[in-house]
Design a protein around this motif. Sequence first.
Motif, PDB file in Angstrom:
ATOM      1  N   GLN A 172       0.720  -1.215   0.115  1.00 53.46           N
ATOM      2  CA  GLN A 172       0.000   0.039   0.338  1.00 53.46           C
ATOM      3  C   GLN A 172       1.391   1.256   0.341  1.00 53.46           C
ATOM      4  O   GLN A 172       0.890   2.287  -0.735  1.00 53.46           O
ATOM      5  CB  GLN A 172      -0.818   0.079   1.154  1.00 53.46           C
TER       6      GLN A 172
ATOM      7  N   ASP B  48       2.424   1.582  -3.402  1.00 53.65           N
ATOM      8  CA  ASP B  48       1.038   2.966  -3.974  1.00 53.65           C
ATOM      9  C   ASP B  48       0.941   3.672  -4.032  1.00 53.65           C
ATOM     10  O   ASP B  48       0.936   4.984  -5.068  1.00 53.65           O
ATOM     11  CB  ASP B  48       0.177   2.013  -4.183  1.00 53.65           C
ATOM     12  N   LYS B  49       0.843   4.692  -2.819  1.00 59.26           N
ATOM     13  CA  LYS B  49       1.101   5.841  -2.821  1.00 59.26           C
ATOM     14  C   LYS B  49       1.865   6.683  -3.235  1.00 59.26           C
ATOM     15  O   LYS B  49       1.597   7.753  -3.323  1.00 59.26           O
ATOM     16  CB  LYS B  49       1.032   5.919  -0.855  1.00 59.26           C
TER      17      LYS B  49
ATOM     18  N   GLN C  39       1.382   7.095  -6.699  1.00 54.27           N
ATOM     19  CA  GLN C  39       0.358   7.802  -7.331  1.00 54.27           C
ATOM     20  C   GLN C  39       0.886   8.996  -6.855  1.00 54.27           C
ATOM     21  O   GLN C  39       0.100   9.720  -7.642  1.00 54.27           O
ATOM     22  CB  GLN C  39      -1.080   7.319  -5.810  1.00 54.27           C
TER      23      GLN C  39
ATOM     24  N   TYR D  27       7.612   6.212 -12.092  1.00 55.64           N
ATOM     25  CA  TYR D  27       6.525   5.575 -11.127  1.00 55.64           C
ATOM     26  C   TYR D  27       5.638   4.955 -11.788  1.00 55.64           C
ATOM     27  O   TYR D  27       4.456   4.102 -11.322  1.00 55.64           O
ATOM     28  CB  TYR D  27       5.783   6.445 -10.158  1.00 55.64           C
TER      29      TYR D  27
ATOM     30  N   LEU E 131       3.774   1.315 -11.082  1.00 56.98           N
ATOM     31  CA  LEU E 131       2.266   0.993 -10.800  1.00 56.98           C
ATOM     32  C   LEU E 131       1.692   0.281 -11.572  1.00 56.98           C
ATOM     33  O   LEU E 131       1.163  -0.618 -11.307  1.00 56.98           O
ATOM     34  CB  LEU E 131       1.677   2.602 -10.621  1.00 56.98           C
TER      35      LEU E 131
ATOM     36  N   SER F 146       3.538  -3.166 -12.339  1.00 54.15           N
ATOM     37  CA  SER F 146       3.393  -4.054 -10.898  1.00 54.15           C
ATOM     38  C   SER F 146       2.264  -5.028 -10.769  1.00 54.15           C
ATOM     39  O   SER F 146       2.067  -5.740 -10.289  1.00 54.15           O
ATOM     40  CB  SER F 146       3.680  -3.443  -9.587  1.00 54.15           C
ATOM     41  N   ASN F 147       0.949  -3.535 -11.142  1.00 54.86           N
ATOM     42  CA  ASN F 147       0.089  -4.418 -11.372  1.00 54.86           C
ATOM     43  C   ASN F 147      -0.927  -5.082 -12.153  1.00 54.86           C
ATOM     44  O   ASN F 147      -1.649  -6.311 -11.696  1.00 54.86           O
ATOM     45  CB  ASN F 147      -1.369  -2.579 -11.556  1.00 54.86           C
TER      46      ASN F 147
ATOM     47  N   LYS G  52       1.897  -8.069  -4.533  1.00 57.36           N
ATOM     48  CA  LYS G  52       1.171  -7.161  -4.653  1.00 57.36           C
ATOM     49  C   LYS G  52       0.212  -9.100  -4.337  1.00 57.36           C
ATOM     50  O   LYS G  52      -0.731  -8.440  -3.561  1.00 57.36           O
ATOM     51  CB  LYS G  52       0.603  -6.853  -5.358  1.00 57.36           C
TER      52      LYS G  52
ATOM     53  N   GLU H 121      -1.949  -9.093  -0.319  1.00 57.99           N
ATOM     54  CA  GLU H 121      -1.138  -8.688  -0.376  1.00 57.99           C
ATOM     55  C   GLU H 121      -0.182  -9.134   0.322  1.00 57.99           C
ATOM     56  O   GLU H 121      -0.985  -9.403   1.508  1.00 57.99           O
ATOM     57  CB  GLU H 121      -0.996  -6.957  -0.791  1.00 57.99           C
TER      58      GLU H 121
END
Length: 510
Positions: free
Chosen positions: A7, A10-11, A14, A31, A35, A38-39, A76, A143
């Motif tokens: 998390q 990801d923060k 973003q 970044y 994101l 990896s997603n 994740k 995760e």
Amino acid sequence: MISNIAQAIDKQAQAHLDKVFFDEMGTTHTYRDLLESSNSLAAWLDKEQSVPAGSPIIFYGDHQFEMVAGFIGGIKAGHAYIPVETNTALPRLQSIINTAKPRLVIAIDEFPTEKLDYDGAVLDRFELQQIFDQQTPYQLDHEVLGDQPFYILFTSGTTGSPKGVPISHTNICSFANWMLGDSFNIPAEQTFLGQTPFSFDVSHMYWLTSVLSGGTIKALPLPVVQNFGQMFKVLPSLKVNVFVGTPSFGEMLLLSRDFNAEKMPDLQYFVFCGEELTVGTVKQLFKRFPDAHIFNTYGPTEAAVAVTSCEITKDMVAHDKRLPIGVDKPGVTTSIWKDNKQVTEHDVHGEIIIAGDSVANGYLNNPKKTAQNFFMLNGVKAYRTGDAGFISEDGMRHIIGRMDFQIKLHGFRVELDEVRASLERSQYIKQAVAVPKYNRNHQATHLIAYVIAQPNDFENEQELTKAIRDSLKDQIMDYMMPTQFVYVDSFPKSANGKIAVKQLIAEANK
Ligand code: AMP
């Protein structure tokens, strides 16, 4: 405080979508790339039947973006990563496969499947790229968390078979909060030098710290590190703020005349780990980077990268004494033990025991070795390091050397690392390793010094040896003085770039 690494990453992603996350010799990834890649991988792993839930994944490669994006994608989706460096010796690779029993290898570089006994799936770089390109959205819901393995690293020993160490999310979370906190005070959004291979846990000091603080990684691939000319040329252009690495690597960089604050004004933090940081190295660094913050950190793979740290001050190096390894990180207590009893007095030598939230549960599929080295201490997980050390009056921890590098020589107890440190006080010696020579009855009969000499004008090695002996007259106990000096240009290194002392001992006793 971070309590969920996936998390938290990801923060950061973003918040810094268009910022460069990873720069491998000019090939950059933002970044946003991290994101999306990896997603997409996490979504693919959830669908992929051949990868059972929670099974670890081997990532085989060098310093590519795909490695880190892959680790994070795996995390994740609930899978631990096992980073394995390209060109790892086949017996080591086979041993890792036998112990970890992975069902998937993600091969960024060419994986030697046909030379191994492995019947799981292999995903190559091209196939991985296709998955990354799908840009599948992903919702975190399983995760890696808590006691689940976050990564599995294999010990680097130069002898014997490697042991797998699963490091849990709890272990690494505690490490990450420490690195990001006021023990180091490294500001957010820094540029980190990425040299340490991912298969060495010290790499988390740059890549995890960087990704959790909106930083940028400037990766130095292995072929560049092996080509000094190229490395020295490229280094100033990277504009890194934070150096992370072993003292051996630091020494290597000091060979470059351009490694100084004038040519590299952005470089302000040095975080060392993995082997002894010597006064000599720090003195040179302060000469080149007078305003730098230099940290010594200490820890074994079994306790999530490192557990003690301190900033090395100019005062500390002025005394020419061996440097401390610092104080305990939050969540960990190190103590000194002798004959099964905790030593409570200052300056008394014994084995360093680590207890607390950094300590792993044990070795992967190896209950015997786990029982030997891991135990509960006052209800807390604890690990016997095999390192000899002591605590000084100011609370600082000190390491003297490995317990197994303690030998008996003519009745005296000798620490090989202490001999080495004493030898390095000579102005004629750049670096040294002391090894015992054993007789047929396995008794140490004398010491051999392997020496990298400072540039000098002596006519021959005998003269140099004589000068070294004279220069060390009051510096070293007589019984510790090596009887034989062997001059070399470099020392053999372990997989993690540390001096392979055990290999030198084996060579000396062939
Ligand atoms: P590894 O598990 O390969 O990271 O090796 C851990 C071992 O490296 C420790 O148990 C120590 O023997 C040594 N080590 C790590 N950090 C330091 C340090 N700062 N000074 C001296 N030795 C160190």
